[in-house]
Design an enzyme around this catalytic site. Structure first.
Site, PDB file in Angstrom:
ATOM      1  N   ASP A 100      -5.674  -0.737  13.477  1.00  0.00           N
ATOM      2  CA  ASP A 100      -5.915   0.170  14.606  1.00  0.00           C
ATOM      3  C   ASP A 100      -7.431   0.420  14.679  1.00  0.00           C
ATOM      4  O   ASP A 100      -8.215  -0.209  13.954  1.00  0.00           O
ATOM      5  CB  ASP A 100      -5.059   1.454  14.486  1.00  0.00           C
ATOM      6  CG  ASP A 100      -5.579   2.426  13.428  1.00  0.00           C
ATOM      7  OD1 ASP A 100      -6.540   2.085  12.693  1.00  0.00           O
ATOM      8  OD2 ASP A 100      -5.023   3.534  13.324  1.00  0.00           O
ATOM      9  N   HIS A 101      -7.841   1.369  15.519  1.00  0.00           N
ATOM     10  CA  HIS A 101      -9.271   1.645  15.685  1.00  0.00           C
ATOM     11  C   HIS A 101      -9.904   2.124  14.384  1.00  0.00           C
ATOM     12  O   HIS A 101     -11.064   1.841  14.114  1.00  0.00           O
ATOM     13  CB  HIS A 101      -9.483   2.676  16.798  1.00  0.00           C
ATOM     14  CG  HIS A 101      -8.693   3.929  16.606  1.00  0.00           C
ATOM     15  ND1 HIS A 101      -7.321   3.956  16.754  1.00  0.00           N
ATOM     16  CD2 HIS A 101      -9.054   5.182  16.243  1.00  0.00           C
ATOM     17  CE1 HIS A 101      -6.890   5.189  16.512  1.00  0.00           C
ATOM     18  NE2 HIS A 101      -7.922   5.945  16.184  1.00  0.00           N
ATOM     19  N   CYS A 136      -5.501   0.757   8.704  1.00  0.00           N
ATOM     20  CA  CYS A 136      -5.707   1.887   9.614  1.00  0.00           C
ATOM     21  C   CYS A 136      -6.737   2.787   8.932  1.00  0.00           C
ATOM     22  O   CYS A 136      -7.398   2.359   7.991  1.00  0.00           O
ATOM     23  CB  CYS A 136      -4.387   2.599   9.953  1.00  0.00           C
ATOM     24  SG  CYS A 136      -3.576   3.444   8.594  1.00  0.00           S
ATOM     25  N   THR A 184      -6.497   5.515   6.955  1.00  0.00           N
ATOM     26  CA  THR A 184      -6.167   5.779   5.552  1.00  0.00           C
ATOM     27  C   THR A 184      -5.368   4.658   4.906  1.00  0.00           C
ATOM     28  O   THR A 184      -5.244   4.618   3.678  1.00  0.00           O
ATOM     29  CB  THR A 184      -5.299   7.042   5.450  1.00  0.00           C
ATOM     30  OG1 THR A 184      -4.115   6.816   6.238  1.00  0.00           O
ATOM     31  CG2 THR A 184      -6.030   8.277   5.938  1.00  0.00           C
ATOM     32  N   HIS A 224       4.931  -7.899  -9.222  1.00  0.00           N
ATOM     33  CA  HIS A 224       6.188  -7.138  -9.264  1.00  0.00           C
ATOM     34  C   HIS A 224       6.887  -7.034  -7.912  1.00  0.00           C
ATOM     35  O   HIS A 224       8.111  -7.042  -7.856  1.00  0.00           O
ATOM     36  CB  HIS A 224       5.935  -5.711  -9.774  1.00  0.00           C
ATOM     37  CG  HIS A 224       5.633  -5.659 -11.235  1.00  0.00           C
ATOM     38  ND1 HIS A 224       5.650  -4.480 -11.955  1.00  0.00           N
ATOM     39  CD2 HIS A 224       5.300  -6.629 -12.122  1.00  0.00           C
ATOM     40  CE1 HIS A 224       5.347  -4.729 -13.224  1.00  0.00           C
ATOM     41  NE2 HIS A 224       5.114  -6.019 -13.352  1.00  0.00           N
ATOM     42  N   ARG A 243      13.705 -10.100 -12.981  1.00  0.00           N
ATOM     43  CA  ARG A 243      14.134  -8.723 -12.691  1.00  0.00           C
ATOM     44  C   ARG A 243      13.453  -8.176 -11.431  1.00  0.00           C
ATOM     45  O   ARG A 243      14.017  -7.351 -10.707  1.00  0.00           O
ATOM     46  CB  ARG A 243      13.863  -7.795 -13.873  1.00  0.00           C
ATOM     47  CG  ARG A 243      12.397  -7.528 -14.161  1.00  0.00           C
ATOM     48  CD  ARG A 243      12.212  -6.741 -15.450  1.00  0.00           C
ATOM     49  NE  ARG A 243      10.821  -6.362 -15.679  1.00  0.00           N
ATOM     50  CZ  ARG A 243       9.877  -7.175 -16.135  1.00  0.00           C
ATOM     51  NH1 ARG A 243      10.164  -8.441 -16.398  1.00  0.00           N
ATOM     52  NH2 ARG A 243       8.645  -6.738 -16.332  1.00  0.00           N
ATOM     53  N   HIS A 244      12.262  -8.687 -11.138  1.00  0.00           N
ATOM     54  CA  HIS A 244      11.557  -8.213  -9.943  1.00  0.00           C
ATOM     55  C   HIS A 244      12.241  -8.736  -8.672  1.00  0.00           C
ATOM     56  O   HIS A 244      12.311  -8.034  -7.670  1.00  0.00           O
ATOM     57  CB  HIS A 244      10.095  -8.643  -9.989  1.00  0.00           C
ATOM     58  CG  HIS A 244       9.387  -8.154 -11.215  1.00  0.00           C
ATOM     59  ND1 HIS A 244       9.251  -6.813 -11.492  1.00  0.00           N
ATOM     60  CD2 HIS A 244       8.821  -8.821 -12.257  1.00  0.00           C
ATOM     61  CE1 HIS A 244       8.612  -6.674 -12.649  1.00  0.00           C
ATOM     62  NE2 HIS A 244       8.345  -7.870 -13.130  1.00  0.00           N
TER      63      HIS A 244
HETATM   64  C1  RB5 Z   1      -6.097   7.317  13.524  1.00  0.00           C
HETATM   65  O1  RB5 Z   1      -6.974   8.345  13.851  1.00  0.00           O
HETATM   66  C2  RB5 Z   1      -5.527   7.520  12.132  1.00  0.00           C
HETATM   67  O2  RB5 Z   1      -4.593   8.562  12.155  1.00  0.00           O
HETATM   68  C3  RB5 Z   1      -4.899   6.259  11.618  1.00  0.00           C
HETATM   69  O3  RB5 Z   1      -5.874   5.262  11.578  1.00  0.00           O
HETATM   70  C4  RB5 Z   1      -4.299   6.303  10.235  1.00  0.00           C
HETATM   71  O4  RB5 Z   1      -5.219   6.783   9.304  1.00  0.00           O
HETATM   72  C5  RB5 Z   1      -2.984   6.932  10.114  1.00  0.00           C
HETATM   73  O5  RB5 Z   1      -2.358   6.976   9.037  1.00  0.00           O
END
Ligand code: RB5
Length: 146
Positions: free
Chosen positions: A8-9, A65, A67, A98, A132-133
């Site tokens: 994403d952005h 993304c 995070t 794993h 096992r994995h």
């Molecule tokens: C976008 O602002 C942000 O929420 C997204 O990139 C991500 O971090 C969501 O989990």
């Protein structure tokens, strides 16, 4: 080995840097978007990449993304996708050994580029352990079914 990448952005800048890293090694990634830093929705981006993996147009994928969390949650909604947020080199190795992860995930706003590359290298160098994995992975696709 075909690799799809998408962000994403919040992961756009890191996606472009990862593409350049692979291009410098002679590997062209399949870019499933987004194609600018304009705001977009990570579930749509996860879907675009995961569908390519499930349709066998790509062997594995890289998702980003801000995070890494939202796009991980989205990717793991797809049966057959095993998306792993790689927060260390050890975790990167274990995600292959794993979990046989077919999607690796990074946070564009929370992770350093050099760390991300080291984690990608650790992931690609590792091998799935099977046994096992594999039994545990097989159970994943049965979750939620009666
Ligand atoms: C976008 O602002 C942000 O929420 C997204 O990139 C991500 O971090 C969501 O989990």
């Amino acid at each position: 080995m075909k690799i799809v990448i998408a962000s994403d952005h919040g992961g756009f800048d890191l996606k472009e840097k990862i593409k350049k890293y692979y291009a410098d090694k002679g590997v062209l990634l399949d870019d499933a978007g987004t194609h600018s830093s304009d705001s977009c929705d990570y579930p749509d981006i996860a879907a675009a990449a995961c569908e390519k993996i499930l349709n066998k147009e790509a062997d594995w994928g890289i998702l980003i993304c801000g995070t890494g969390i939202g796009i991980s949650i989205a990717a793991n909604r797809f049966k057959g996708i095993r998306a792993a947020l790689l927060y260390s080199e050890d975790v990167a190795r274990l995600a292959k050994e794993h979990n046989n992860a077919n999607v690796v995930v990074f946070g564009g706003r929370t992770m350093d580029y050099a760390d991300v590359i080291a984690r990608l290298e650790a992931f690609e160098k590792a091998s799935f352990g099977g046994e096992r994995h594999q039994r545990r992975i097989d159970k994943l696709d049965l979750l939620g079914e009666e």
